[in-house]
Design an enzyme around this catalytic site. Sequence first.
Site, short mmCIF file in Angstrom:
data_model
loop_
_atom_site.label_atom_id
_atom_site.label_comp_id
_atom_site.label_asym_id
_atom_site.label_seq_id
_atom_site.Cartn_x
_atom_site.Cartn_y
_atom_site.Cartn_z
N HIS A 3 0.81 -1.21 0.00
CA HIS A 3 0.00 0.00 0.00
C HIS A 3 0.85 1.27 0.00
O HIS A 3 1.86 1.35 0.68
CB HIS A 3 -0.89 0.00 1.25
CG HIS A 3 -1.76 1.20 1.37
ND1 HIS A 3 -1.84 1.96 2.52
CD2 HIS A 3 -2.62 1.77 0.49
CE1 HIS A 3 -2.71 2.94 2.35
NE2 HIS A 3 -3.19 2.86 1.11
N HIS A 38 0.80 10.74 -2.02
CA HIS A 38 -0.49 10.65 -1.34
C HIS A 38 -0.81 11.92 -0.57
O HIS A 38 -1.84 12.54 -0.78
CB HIS A 38 -0.50 9.44 -0.40
CG HIS A 38 -1.84 9.15 0.20
ND1 HIS A 38 -2.40 9.92 1.21
CD2 HIS A 38 -2.75 8.18 -0.08
CE1 HIS A 38 -3.59 9.44 1.53
NE2 HIS A 38 -3.83 8.38 0.76
#
Length: 276
Positions: A3, A38
């Site tokens: 992830h 992110h």
Amino acid sequence: MGHMVNAVKQIPTFLDLGANALEMDVTFKNEEPTYTYHGVPCDAFRDCIRWEYFNVFAKTLREYTTPGFDKYREQLILLVFDLKTGDMNNAQARTAGVNTAKQLLQYYWNNDNNGGRAYVVLSIPDIAQHELIKGFKETLKKEGHENLLDKVGYDFSGPYLPRLPTLDETHEAFKKAGVEGHVWLSDGLTNFSPLGDMARLKEAIKSRDSANGFINKIYYWSVDKVSTAEKALKVGVDGIVTNHPDVIIGVLNENGFKDKYRLATYDDDPWETFGK
């Protein structure tokens, strides 16, 4: 599936922990994929601001997924690009799809000349952005590389507000995008959120397994605990997004799971629904 792998140095780290797939966050500037990044907030106990230029990251991924390179890892078979296009209208999303296709063609697939071999899933945050998929597909066709679409799947992951779309609404978005098959669906929560009853996940799995189901694979995020991984596998997920691949490997080796589940390899078809 590792992830939030957004820095080049993180790639071998997650692979060494056992991941056979990686998920990256793609941030856009003027509808152009510019960074793997992110930002905050993100999962607990993670560095939210690791990043790389998208073209550099794509070229590096090619080295990890192309036989003959020193970095090549046979285990890395799937790349999920979480496209951060949530603030775009449908026309802008189409342009983003065009530009994403061009950059992947140049930097990852190397213009279809000894390019990366991994399968690719484009995860799109809003069902209203179905033109992104059209722009992506039409660009590869226009460039003479329609064959690469055999390696590409699609996921509509939202929007989350004011509510998540129903499965019927998601199916309709895929129809508008001209997608039949190669459908992945994601569901989940941040790693610090209460687990809940997995109601939407169970509904999606029931649809996947139905005679007229449109979903090929379902993956769940972010799973860092043994207990959560066990519950997700018992429900019937196809993939797990995790910050700790070694934890998932451990669960897969447990009695009750090791005879039913294994890590996917390159010979497995990511567009085929298991058990059908």
